[in-house]
Design a protein around this motif. Structure first.
Motif, PDB file in Angstrom:
ATOM      1  N   ARG A  35       0.825  -1.219   0.000  1.00 28.23           N
ATOM      2  CA  ARG A  35       0.000   0.000   0.000  1.00 28.23           C
ATOM      3  C   ARG A  35       0.853   1.260   0.000  1.00 28.23           C
ATOM      4  O   ARG A  35       0.479   2.260  -0.605  1.00 28.23           O
ATOM      5  CB  ARG A  35      -0.922  -0.007   1.221  1.00 28.23           C
ATOM      6  N   SER A  36       1.965   1.209   0.712  1.00 27.29           N
ATOM      7  CA  SER A  36       2.819   2.399   0.760  1.00 27.29           C
ATOM      8  C   SER A  36       3.370   2.753  -0.616  1.00 27.29           C
ATOM      9  O   SER A  36       3.652   3.916  -0.896  1.00 27.29           O
ATOM     10  CB  SER A  36       3.954   2.190   1.758  1.00 27.29           C
ATOM     11  N   TRP A  37       3.530   1.788  -1.470  1.00 28.33           N
ATOM     12  CA  TRP A  37       4.009   2.024  -2.831  1.00 28.33           C
ATOM     13  C   TRP A  37       2.874   2.174  -3.835  1.00 28.33           C
ATOM     14  O   TRP A  37       3.116   2.508  -4.990  1.00 28.33           O
ATOM     15  CB  TRP A  37       4.927   0.882  -3.281  1.00 28.33           C
ATOM     16  N   GLY A  38       1.665   1.901  -3.383  1.00 27.57           N
ATOM     17  CA  GLY A  38       0.528   2.001  -4.297  1.00 27.57           C
ATOM     18  C   GLY A  38       0.472   0.875  -5.314  1.00 27.57           C
ATOM     19  O   GLY A  38       0.005   1.075  -6.444  1.00 27.57           O
TER      20      GLY A  38
END
Length: 231
Positions: free
Chosen positions: A113-116
């Protein structure tokens, strides 16, 4: 010391650790393991091996065998964008124009999620080159690196890889609509007869001396392309 340097100048059968010179005859690693009792180490990293005349014919016969010639099996070029958007489409277009070959898209295996990034989302593209295309693209990639690689770029199994920051260094014209992309080169080396390990019927083993190691890959690279830093 005068005798040793004299031997280095006038004797025809000597091995130098930096393999780019014309006087180099054989890969130093194999000779080192065979004649490790006779060696001198110098500050300039030169190793000399006085070899008996009777053993020279055996060594020359072994390394003149065409079955031991190292060849490029394949070159894999990968361009990772990290997202499934127009940038990935532009990266695929750059690879297509580079070798006139349609690339394959790679999918993400995890959701970060942090990198999408989501699972099974297309984030990169790559293709595999063989034959003349592999040699042409490898030479263009090494030209962008100045024909110099670090010894850490080589693996223990005889393969090596490197990366470039801008694809325009490969001789491709810059297009404002596509942008600039970096890419990774992975080169797999091999010898004749390695198919025996992977064929479906009548599989057999290969001797250790026939397998390519890190020393053989460095020797092959320095002989045909450039220099290796950090030895």
């Amino acid at each position: 010391f005068f005798f040793l340097f004299n031997f280095m100048e006038f004797d025809k059968f000597w091995i130098q650790q930096k393999i780019g010179n014309e006087k180099e005859l054989l890969p130093f690693g194999w000779v080192f393991h065979t004649f490790k009792n006779w060696n001198w180490f110098f500050e300039n990293k030169i190793i000399l091996f006085p070899i008996e005349m009777l053993k020279i014919k055996k060594i020359a016969k072994k390394f003149s065998n065409t079955w031991r010639d190292i060849k490029i099996k394949k070159v894999v070029i990968n361009c990772c964008v990290g997202e499934s958007s127009d940038r990935l489409t532009n990266a695929a277009r750059v690879l297509d124009n580079l070798a006139r070959q349609t690339p394959v898209f790679s999918k993400s295996k995890l959701t970060i999620r942090s990198w999408g990034i989501r699972r099974n989302e297309k984030i990169a593209c790559h293709y595999t080159l063989r034959g003349k295309k592999a040699y042409i693209l490898l030479e263009r990639g090494l030209k962008a690196k100045g024909f110099e690689l670090n010894h850490k770029n080589f693996s223990d199994t005889g393969n090596f890889g490197f990366g470039i920051n801008e694809h325009i260094d490969l001789g491709v014209n810059f297009d404002t609509s596509t942008g600039i992309f970096g890419m990774d080169f992975f080169i797999v080396l091999g010898r004749a007869g390695e198919r025996n390990l992977k064929r479906k019927r009548r599989r057999s083993k290969i001797g250790k001396t026939h397998k390519i190691n890190k020393i053989d890959a460095i020797w092959w690279f320095q002989k045909f392309y450039g220099d290796v830093i950090g030895l």
